[in-house]
Write a protein that holds these residues in place. Structure first.
Motif, short mmCIF file in Angstrom:
data_model
loop_
_atom_site.label_atom_id
_atom_site.label_comp_id
_atom_site.label_asym_id
_atom_site.label_seq_id
_atom_site.Cartn_x
_atom_site.Cartn_y
_atom_site.Cartn_z
N UNK A 341 0.84 -1.14 -0.11
CA UNK A 341 -0.05 -0.07 0.29
C UNK A 341 0.83 1.20 -0.10
N UNK A 342 2.25 1.16 0.66
CA UNK A 342 2.81 2.45 0.63
C UNK A 342 3.48 3.00 -0.54
N UNK A 343 3.49 1.89 -1.77
CA UNK A 343 3.63 2.39 -3.06
C UNK A 343 2.74 3.68 -3.40
N UNK A 344 1.74 3.37 -3.07
CA UNK A 344 0.59 4.72 -3.47
C UNK A 344 1.13 5.96 -2.68
N UNK A 345 1.44 5.85 -1.49
CA UNK A 345 1.90 7.12 -0.68
C UNK A 345 3.19 7.86 -1.30
N UNK A 346 4.07 6.70 -1.69
CA UNK A 346 5.28 7.21 -2.10
C UNK A 346 5.51 7.70 -3.44
N UNK A 347 4.41 7.54 -4.13
CA UNK A 347 3.97 7.95 -5.53
C UNK A 347 3.43 9.52 -5.68
N UNK A 348 3.03 9.83 -4.27
CA UNK A 348 2.27 11.33 -4.22
C UNK A 348 3.28 12.44 -4.33
N UNK A 349 2.71 13.50 -5.11
CA UNK A 349 3.70 14.62 -4.98
C UNK A 349 3.86 15.30 -3.38
#
Length: 870
Positions: A341-349
């Motif tokens: 799930x943290x992949x989505x967070x890491x991809x945030x600006x």
């Protein structure tokens, strides 16, 4: 005559389908089968009548091919589904690890296959979107391996894209899938050469490409030109967590949004993961269903917990131990759920990362009120200014982007379709907490963190405490504080949070800390249970450092319901209302009285935008002329006297030229001895007295007459009208064709707990209506049939209504379908039999009608049926 043969074969298949009377799925209902039969019978006749023309005209030959492809596509879909239903379902040879991951995907599988096989002959992209772990790749793989799909497409290829995409690797993945690459080519070819090889390999062939786990529009733009469009029905399936990527790739086609598993599906997936096809101890089912439910419908979590249970003893005590700590187990390092799930967070600006992490302050809130979240973001300074847009609109765009990135879920919508509440899956929330603490973004006060707090004292900017553990140290740099218990009063008095911008407290011991509020010179947002005793401190904030420190300020008065608590009136002095940078004053359970301004009040520009709970006596010229920028107003009529007094609180609204939202509510305790009088509590003035920009109006317990609606329907910009809890009094509402004006711009109309029995109106009166909601209108017999002619109507919701109302809604839906509108949806929750509510006297005055009106009486139900969340 290949087209004729295809149509004839399809008609035979449809005939066989209707003969078997088998309800295979939602895709093949009897009505849909009959429609298809009618359409293709017409095409068959058309082909028979114009046989010669097809041989002579090139364009007609092309039309013949299109008919052939369409007929073949429909028949392929039906036969494929029949195969899946009767062969695959009966087969016990599916490996366990494959079977358990397809639970809950049957309907999704059919819909995707339908889009791949039937529809247009041109190249189309079919995006599958959803949060991490919800089953996007599983569905795509299931479609890719389907026997009919393998037969239908001449070439199939699968490529993994990933977050750090490599265009060269994507092309190599495609070429490997179709067997068009050798080691030497792989070593020596450039990316451009590989792109050309892909294009040539696909040119002229009907192909299916799956691009799994795409994270950026850039990745799509790098590969899109290598996929030729030969108008032969080729397809591209794309899985992603991001709506903007999917929307860019599909060019206007609909997105396939993955859903969460139901409770039953979660249990089935968990059971099969643990026990396979074998039997299971029946005593484990109850606790197993509970464990599955705790995974909140996320397949990733169910499979992870199932894997753990499969290695444990099959005893009730072992499973109960897991049930007690499902959430902590899912977030443990061994499960790897958070890493996915943290992949989505890491991809945030960066600007969205701060907004997302800040949602962690709502640690105990299942659904987050968007209005409060947005105001906190703005008070923290997280929302960047955009030219020609106000900060609230930019903040709403930020929230929408978090939703589109599959990190935040929509809870409820407003009547106009905006997000009203939002929430996060528990795993995402845990990830948010973990990241917030790791980054020293938020400090969550616990029983045992005293040492950590001392060590990082100069890094703590936001502190959240919901467990009454107390704080005994000085936190000099904290900017935000959220507290539930009243130990804070002592520490505020010692200025331990002197740099606070945001203070949100829930306790009621106010006397100790009221004076300390004036020391919080940077305060921008204050939420508390009451502002009794705070007036002098709030007023001092205006004078510190030469200006108001409640920059774009918010004063929020909490709603709380202690035992025996009754609504009260609080005075809101002009010194507070007149603070130049105060924007919002929120309260629901308090009635606010604004005394007349004194001569010593300095006139200044007022920027107040929201004021709720205002009592009628303050709705006068003196008040309204001084708050001209008000956009949202709530009037609460609270009077415990035993005299009947009509309220004229709406007569001066004309001064509020910027007002867009108005709510008028009569307290439940207002004149209890005169509950069923004929005259309404509120006087409705001429339509010219209403603000010209009013878009939303809510009336509750106002007891108006239906004749008053003749004034309200003339409001030129009214888009939302909510009538709640006997807001209008009377059994019959009739709008005649001779009426000059209707609700010309009304889009949303709610009737809740109304005594209305007969409703007569036409489409002329509601020409723009999109959404009609009827809740607990137990006496209403039907919806006006002329609503079938409202072309904009999209949704009818019925909750606690008579069956005859549902029948009328279905008749409207059927009529709209005959007119070509297939978009109208009916949602139903708890329909009453017409026999359950006999017509008895309501105690109302008799109304004039051409027909005899049977007597009624009011039925008070002990249970209020609430609408589902959509």
């Amino acid at each position: 005559m290949a087209a004729y043969a295809a149509v004839t074969s399809l008609l035979q298949t449809l005939d066989n389908l209707s003969q078997t009377h088998t309800s295979h799925s939602l895709l093949y209902k009897k009505e849909q089968t009959e429609v298809l039969s009618d359409k293709y019978t017409f095409l068959k006749t058309f082909l028979e009548d114009f046989t010669n023309i097809f041989h002579e005209d090139v364009k007609m030959k092309h039309l013949e091919r299109m008919i052939q492809e369409a007929a073949n596509g429909v028949e392929d879909t039906i036969d494929s589904h029949d195969y899946d239903s009767h062969v695959l379902v009966q087969s016990n040879q599916i490996p366990m690890d494959q079977k358990d991951v397809i639970i809950g995907l049957d309907e999704d599988l059919l819909k995707i296959k339908d889009r791949l096989i039937v529809q247009s002959s041109k190249l189309e992209v079919v995006p599958i979107i959803g949060m991490g772990g919800i089953g996007k790749t599983t569905l795509a793989r299931r479609v890719y391996d389907d026997s009919l799909i393998a037969y239908h497409f001449y070439v199939r290829a699968w490529a993994n894209v990933s977050q750090e995409f490599d265009t060269r690797e994507i092309f190599l993945g495609i070429l490997h899938s179709i067997g068009k690459v050798k080691d030497e080519v792989e070593r020596n070819s450039t990316t451009e050469q590989l792109a050309e090889m892909v294009y040539r390999s696909l040119k002229g062939r009907k192909y299916l490409i799956v691009l799994d786990d795409m994270w950026s529009i850039e990745a799509w733009q790098h590969v899109r030109r290598s996929f030729p469009d030969d108008h032969n029905g080729s397809r591209i399936v794309l899985t992603t967590r991001l709506v903007d990527v999917a929307s860019c790739a599909c060019s206007g086609n609909s997105l396939h949004q993955m859903r969460f598993l139901s409770v039953e599906e979660s249990w089935t997936l968990l059971r099969d993961k643990v026990f396979g096809n074998g039997s299971y101890p029946p005593e484990l089912e109850k606790i197993g269903r509970y464990i599955g439910d705790q995974c909140q419908g996320l397949p990733l979590a169910v499979v992870a917990i199932g894997g753990l249970l499969s290695k444990m003893s099959k005893e009730t005590s072992s499973w109960e131990n897991v049930a007690e700590k499902v959430r902590s187990l899912m977030t443990s390092d061994t499960m790897d759920c958070l890493n996915i799930l943290s992949l989505s967070y890491n991809h945030l600006p960066q600007y969205l990362k701060t907004c997302f992490l800040y949602m962690g302050v709502f640690a105990e809130t299942r659904e987050i009120p968007v209005w409060k979240l947005i105001k906190l973001w703005i008070a923290e300074g997280f929302v960047k200014k955009v030219q020609h847009e106000n900060l609230e609109d930019v903040a709403e765009e930020n929230l929408r982007e978090l939703v589109d990135r599959s990190l935040v879920l929509v809870g409820k919508h407003t009547s106009l379709g905006k997000i009203k509440t939002c929430k996060m899956h528990d795993l995402v929330l845990d990830m948010c907490w973990r990241e917030a603490q790791y980054e020293n973004f938020i400090h969550y006060k616990t029983r045992y963190d005293h040492g950590d707090l001392l060590e990082n004292i100069n890094c703590v900017r936001r502190i959240v405490e919901f467990n009454n553990y107390g704080i005994s140290i000085f936190i000099p740099l904290a900017r935000s504080a959220f507290f539930k218990y009243d130990y804070l009063c002592h520490f505020l008095s010692q200025s331990r949070f002197r740099l606070l911008r945001i203070l949100d407290v829930c306790f009621t011991s106010l006397s100790f800390w009221c004076k300390s509020i004036s020391e919080l010179v940077h305060l921008r947002y204050l939420a508390c249970p009451s502002f009794d005793g705070l007036v002098q401190s709030l007023c001092k904030l205006r004078n510190i450092r030469g200006g108001a420190t409640l920059a774009r300020g918010n004063l929020v008065i909490h709603d709380f319901n202690f035992s025996g608590f009754r609504m009260i009136t609080q005075s809101l002095p002009w010194e507070v209302v007149n603070m130049p940078q105060l924007r919002h004053i929120h309260t629901k359970k308090f009635s606010l009285f604004i005394p007349p301004p004194t001569s010593i009040i300095v006139e200044r520009e007022n920027h107040l935008q929201t004021l709720t709970g205002l009592m009628p006596s303050s709705c006068n010229d003196e008040v309204f002329l001084r708050i001209p920028n008000l956009k949202k107003l709530g009037i609460l009529i609270l009077d415990e006297s035993n005299t009947i007094q009509k309220c004229y609180c709406l007569d001066n609204l004309v001064h509020l030229t910027q007002l867009e939202k108005l709510k008028v509510e009569v307290s439940e305790s207002y004149n209890p001895n005169f509950r069923w009088v004929n005259e309404g509590w509120v006087d409705i003035p001429h339509c010219d007295n209403f603000p010209p920009n009013l878009k939303k109006l809510t009336l509750k317990r106002t007891k108006l007459r239906w004749e008053d609606m003749n004034i309200l329907r003339k409001l030129p910009n009214l888009e939302v009208l909510k009538l709640k809890d006997h807001a209008i009094h009377g059994l019959i509402w009739k709008l005649s064709n001779e009426d000059e004006d209707g609700f010309l711009k009304l889009k949303f109309f709610l009737l809740e707990r109304m005594s209305l029995r007969q409703w007569e109106a036409t489409s002329y009166h509601f020409p723009s209506l999109e959404h009609l909601v009827l809740t607990n209108c137990y006496l209403l017999e039907q919806i006006p049939f002329d609503f079938a002619e409202i072309q904009t109507l999209q949704l009818i919701e019925l909750h606690g209504c008579l069956r005859s109302v549902l029948v009328s809604a279905e008749q409207i839906q059927k009529e709209q379908q005959s007119l070509g509108n297939d978009d109208l949806i009916i949602r139903v929750n708890h329909i009453q039999s017409n026999d359950q509510f006999p017509r008895v006297d309501l105690g109302f005055a008799k109304e004039k009608s051409q027909q005899h009106t049977p007597p009624y009486r009011c039925l008070f139900l002990t249970k209020t049926w609430k609408s589902k969340e959509f």
